[in-house]
Design a protein around this motif. Structure first.
Motif, short mmCIF file in Angstrom:
data_model
loop_
_atom_site.label_atom_id
_atom_site.label_comp_id
_atom_site.label_asym_id
_atom_site.label_seq_id
_atom_site.Cartn_x
_atom_site.Cartn_y
_atom_site.Cartn_z
N TYR A 193 33.18 14.04 98.25
CA TYR A 193 32.74 14.19 99.64
C TYR A 193 31.22 14.31 99.72
CZ TYR A 193 31.81 16.53 104.09
OH TYR A 193 31.29 16.87 105.33
N LEU A 194 30.64 15.10 98.85
CA LEU A 194 29.20 15.35 98.91
C LEU A 194 28.35 14.11 98.65
CD1 LEU A 194 29.18 18.78 97.03
CD2 LEU A 194 28.67 18.42 99.46
N LYS A 195 28.86 13.18 97.87
CA LYS A 195 28.08 11.97 97.59
C LYS A 195 28.48 10.78 98.48
CE LYS A 195 30.88 10.37 93.62
NZ LYS A 195 31.13 8.97 94.01
N SER A 196 29.43 11.01 99.40
CA SER A 196 29.89 9.93 100.26
C SER A 196 29.12 9.88 101.58
CB SER A 196 31.38 10.09 100.56
OG SER A 196 31.58 11.18 101.46
N GLU A 197 29.23 8.75 102.26
CA GLU A 197 28.60 8.60 103.56
C GLU A 197 29.27 9.46 104.62
OE1 GLU A 197 25.84 7.03 104.25
OE2 GLU A 197 25.61 6.40 102.16
N LYS A 198 30.52 9.83 104.38
CA LYS A 198 31.23 10.71 105.31
C LYS A 198 30.71 12.14 105.20
CE LYS A 198 35.56 8.07 105.34
NZ LYS A 198 37.01 8.11 105.06
N GLY A 199 30.07 12.42 104.07
CA GLY A 199 29.49 13.74 103.86
C GLY A 199 27.98 13.65 103.87
N PRO A 200 27.29 14.47 103.11
CA PRO A 200 25.82 14.48 103.10
C PRO A 200 25.17 13.32 102.35
CG PRO A 200 26.75 16.62 102.47
CD PRO A 200 27.86 15.64 102.43
N ALA A 201 25.98 12.54 101.62
CA ALA A 201 25.46 11.40 100.84
C ALA A 201 24.37 11.85 99.86
CB ALA A 201 24.93 10.31 101.77
N LEU A 202 24.65 12.88 99.12
CA LEU A 202 23.70 13.39 98.13
C LEU A 202 23.68 12.51 96.89
CD1 LEU A 202 24.65 17.20 98.23
CD2 LEU A 202 22.70 16.09 99.36
N ILE A 203 22.57 12.54 96.16
CA ILE A 203 22.51 11.85 94.89
C ILE A 203 23.43 12.60 93.91
CG2 ILE A 203 20.18 10.98 95.27
CD1 ILE A 203 19.17 13.21 93.40
N MET A 204 23.84 11.94 92.84
CA MET A 204 24.86 12.50 91.95
C MET A 204 24.48 13.88 91.42
SD MET A 204 26.79 10.86 88.62
CE MET A 204 25.58 11.31 87.38
N ALA A 205 23.25 14.06 90.97
CA ALA A 205 22.83 15.33 90.39
C ALA A 205 22.96 16.47 91.39
CB ALA A 205 21.40 15.23 89.89
N LEU A 208 26.69 17.17 92.13
CA LEU A 208 27.30 17.91 91.02
C LEU A 208 26.98 19.40 91.10
CD1 LEU A 208 26.85 15.66 87.85
CD2 LEU A 208 28.99 16.43 88.85
N ARG A 209 25.72 19.71 91.33
CA ARG A 209 25.31 21.12 91.40
C ARG A 209 26.01 21.84 92.55
NH1 ARG A 209 20.18 19.18 89.53
NH2 ARG A 209 19.55 18.66 91.66
N LEU A 210 26.05 21.19 93.71
CA LEU A 210 26.66 21.83 94.87
C LEU A 210 28.18 21.94 94.71
CD1 LEU A 210 26.54 23.13 97.58
CD2 LEU A 210 26.23 20.87 98.65
N ALA A 211 28.82 20.92 94.16
CA ALA A 211 30.26 20.96 93.95
C ALA A 211 30.63 22.07 92.96
CB ALA A 211 30.76 19.61 93.43
N GLU A 212 29.81 22.26 91.95
CA GLU A 212 30.05 23.33 90.99
C GLU A 212 29.89 24.69 91.65
OE1 GLU A 212 28.47 25.02 86.66
OE2 GLU A 212 27.86 23.04 87.34
N ASP A 213 28.90 24.82 92.50
CA ASP A 213 28.68 26.07 93.22
C ASP A 213 29.88 26.38 94.12
OD1 ASP A 213 27.09 28.33 93.99
OD2 ASP A 213 26.68 27.32 95.88
N LEU A 214 30.39 25.36 94.79
CA LEU A 214 31.55 25.55 95.67
C LEU A 214 32.80 25.92 94.87
CD1 LEU A 214 31.06 22.61 98.20
CD2 LEU A 214 30.72 25.05 98.64
#
Length: 268
Positions: A193-205, A208-214
């Motif tokens: 979700y975090l790296k998709s256009e439906k979400g924030p479209a973050l770069i992979m790094a 990854l950091r935010l998904a791990e935090d969640l």
């Protein structure tokens, strides 16, 4: 025949079991462990040493020999010395089947040539951290670790080097200690979700950091974050910028207090 000292130890083990609430087949465990040590080509210690070790294995009560043999054979097959394999296997003989299952599964996944192909020390460190060093749901650990390793090493997903995937997966799985449910699927869902256009479209790094935090905040953290992010971004909601919406969503998703599960523990 056994000498008097060995016989005395066996009798002590037999009489000890009478005070326990559950059956404890110490003699069976002693014999099974001793015969293994005598016959396995990777072990075969001196007879006195074998008897002493078998007695220690028997102290783990019913199933102790099986646990010892599983771990000992896995380690010796991977190149561990007889001394180290015996020492580590003895710890598991006095533990639970769930610990042994978790260790065996994680160790095999870590060291197998068709999987991570890690060196012995790295594979052992990870397997111990997710079995003896883990206080959460050990059944979930096995599934989570395998799913995360497969996802991490797949070139269409993360495609990280295999050595990195082992430590990465272990770190994510460790976050599930205080949660009853597994962490692999929530992490993967968050990352996608975090790296998709439906979400924030973050770069992979960053994703990854935010998904791990969640993942450290529990299985509901992704849903809380996604809802908060979309509302904060919406003009009819808070009307924030992307970065402001991420900051808000991170803050609000942290409000859920961890509820440590008291069920499905290896020690119960």
């Amino acid at each position: 025949m056994m000498n008097k000292q060995i016989m005395a130890c066996v009798l002590t083990l037999i009489f000890t079991q009478s005070s326990q609430a559950t059956p404890c087949q110490t003699t069976r465990e002693f014999i099974t462990a001793l015969e293994f040590l005598r016959s396995d080509s990777d072990f075969k210690p001196p007879e006195a040493e074998a008897r002493d070790l078998a007695l220690k294995v028997a102290e783990g009560c019913s199933g102790s020999a099986r646990r010892f043999i599983r771990v000992a054979k896995a380690l010796s097959s991977a190149g561990s010395t007889r001394k180290d394999a015996s020492r580590i296997a003895l710890k598991f003989s006095k533990g639970s089947d769930a610990e042994t299952d978790a260790f065996s599964s994680v160790f095999r996944k870590s060291i197998a040539e068709d999987s991570l192909d890690l060196d012995l020390d790295s594979a052992l460190k990870i397997a111990l951290s997710l079995s003896k060093g883990f206080s959460g749901n050990l059944t979930k650990v096995r599934d989570d670790y395998e799913k995360l390793v497969d996802y991490c090493s797949n070139s269409t997903n993360l495609g990280l080097p295999r050595a990195q995937c082992g430590s990465f997966a272990a770190r994510i799985v460790s976050a599930s200690e205080k949660w009853e449910d597994g962490v692999a699927l929530p992490f993967i869902t968050s990352f996608e979700y975090l790296k998709s256009e439906k979400g924030p479209a973050l770069i992979m790094a960053d994703a990854l950091r935010l998904a791990e935090d969640l993942s450290k905040q529990g299985p509901s953290a992704h849903e809380n974050f996604a809802q908060a992010y979309q509302y904060a971004l919406s003009s009819s909601g808070l009307g924030l910028t992307r970065d402001e919406a991420i900051k808000f969503a991170r803050k609000i998703s942290k409000t859920a207090e961890p509820k440590k599960s008291q069920e499905n523990k290896s020690s119960h």
